[in-house]
Design an enzyme around this catalytic site. Sequence first.
Site, mmCIF file in Angstrom:
data_model
loop_
_atom_site.group_PDB
_atom_site.id
_atom_site.type_symbol
_atom_site.label_atom_id
_atom_site.label_comp_id
_atom_site.label_asym_id
_atom_site.label_seq_id
_atom_site.Cartn_x
_atom_site.Cartn_y
_atom_site.Cartn_z
ATOM 1 N N ARG A 191 0.840 -1.203 0.000
ATOM 2 C CA ARG A 191 0.000 0.000 0.000
ATOM 3 C C ARG A 191 0.874 1.251 0.000
ATOM 4 N NH1 ARG A 191 -1.485 2.045 4.610
ATOM 5 N NH2 ARG A 191 -1.813 0.019 5.610
ATOM 6 N N TYR A 197 -16.797 17.119 -15.595
ATOM 7 C CA TYR A 197 -17.206 15.719 -15.574
ATOM 8 C C TYR A 197 -18.250 15.480 -14.482
ATOM 9 C CZ TYR A 197 -16.859 10.730 -14.524
ATOM 10 O OH TYR A 197 -17.157 9.418 -14.256
ATOM 11 N N ASP A 233 -7.557 19.401 -14.453
ATOM 12 C CA ASP A 233 -7.920 18.077 -14.946
ATOM 13 C C ASP A 233 -7.515 18.050 -16.419
ATOM 14 O OD1 ASP A 233 -9.141 15.844 -16.043
ATOM 15 O OD2 ASP A 233 -10.961 16.020 -14.842
ATOM 16 N N LYS A 289 -8.303 6.680 -19.227
ATOM 17 C CA LYS A 289 -8.648 7.146 -20.561
ATOM 18 C C LYS A 289 -7.450 7.073 -21.503
ATOM 19 C CE LYS A 289 -12.641 8.146 -18.575
ATOM 20 N NZ LYS A 289 -12.426 8.106 -17.115
#
Length: 386
Positions: A46, A98, A170, A195
Amino acid sequence: MKFATKAIHAGVEPDPSTGAIMTPIFQTSTFAQPAVGQNKGFEYARSSNPTRQALEKSFAALENAKHGFAFSSGMAATDTIMKLLKPNDEVICGQDIYGGSYRLFVKVYEEIGIKFHFIDMQNEEIVKNTINSNSKMIWIETPSNPLLQIVDIEKIIKIAKENNLISVVDNTFATPYLQNPITMGADIAMHSATKYLGGHSDVVMGALMLNNDELAEKIYFIQKSCGAVPSPFDCFLMLRGIKTLPLRVDASCKNAIKIADFLVSHEKVENVYYAGLTTHKGHNIAQKQMRQFGGMISFDLKQDTQANAYKFLENINVFALAESLGGVESLACYPAMMTHASIPIEKRHEIGITDSLVRLSIGCEDVDDLIEDLEQALMKITFQKI
């Protein structure tokens, strides 16, 4: 290194034990330590993992940044940024962003006392007039999702710096290949790496890139403490995808401008949103801050009804009706009921997300096949006589 070289080599070195060209998948949850308080750079997966570490170096290099962080999704990356804030802090962001970001901001963080101002980020005076003593962050999305609005990054960042605000961009639609917010002065660049960075519709991931050491320390603490990290296998897939990013984006951009020209001239199409068109409001700004205009296009039908949009989407064949974007395959999306369904209908209409708006992610197929598919689907629509 030039970008194409960075995409292939940054963060990736031959494995010292075998000479393997690709970074191995270190599929382990923990690491043996020689003694208490001693380790070989890794303790628990982690906190860090060799495969993820290579990817995070690649992320940083792509955005010309000092620090890169990988997360289990784009929303996990966005959530991490929001955790830098406290109750009563305020964030200024675009009205056309978004839908998942909007949902997180309004349904989660407004519930715990953080206020968001959704404004026209294309208007600098509105941005300036929205700032108050509680303002802590400006959230820029350009090109925006789904209306492809263009925000002048340098001008908005200048306003942010003058008011001591954290600036976040973004950069998902543009990709680091076409636009570099960090180079323009942004504090943080955010990507839904799912994406374009991944590019093959087979991995979900988010990324943050930045230069500020203090901010990076805070982000690492949140990443480690909250644990929204990607698996080693997903990191391997992302490293694989990044290698072809320039090739894929070049192909998408080349196809997109031809498809935008086709849609502009079509008798059943009303508005075409693509910054590569000289008629687009943000064309000149996009030309200044982007290397190409991207592979995303949205358009309205001349008769603005949900039924007409559905008819079009039911008849596409090469394009797939699906959420997401940025893969090698072309996708069509209906924002009102898919990516932006969380935004109230009145708000959607107010900002221009109409009942017939369709968003296209242009892939790498032969452009003639894509245009033929759009043409036959559009011709299936029968407008009602008014």
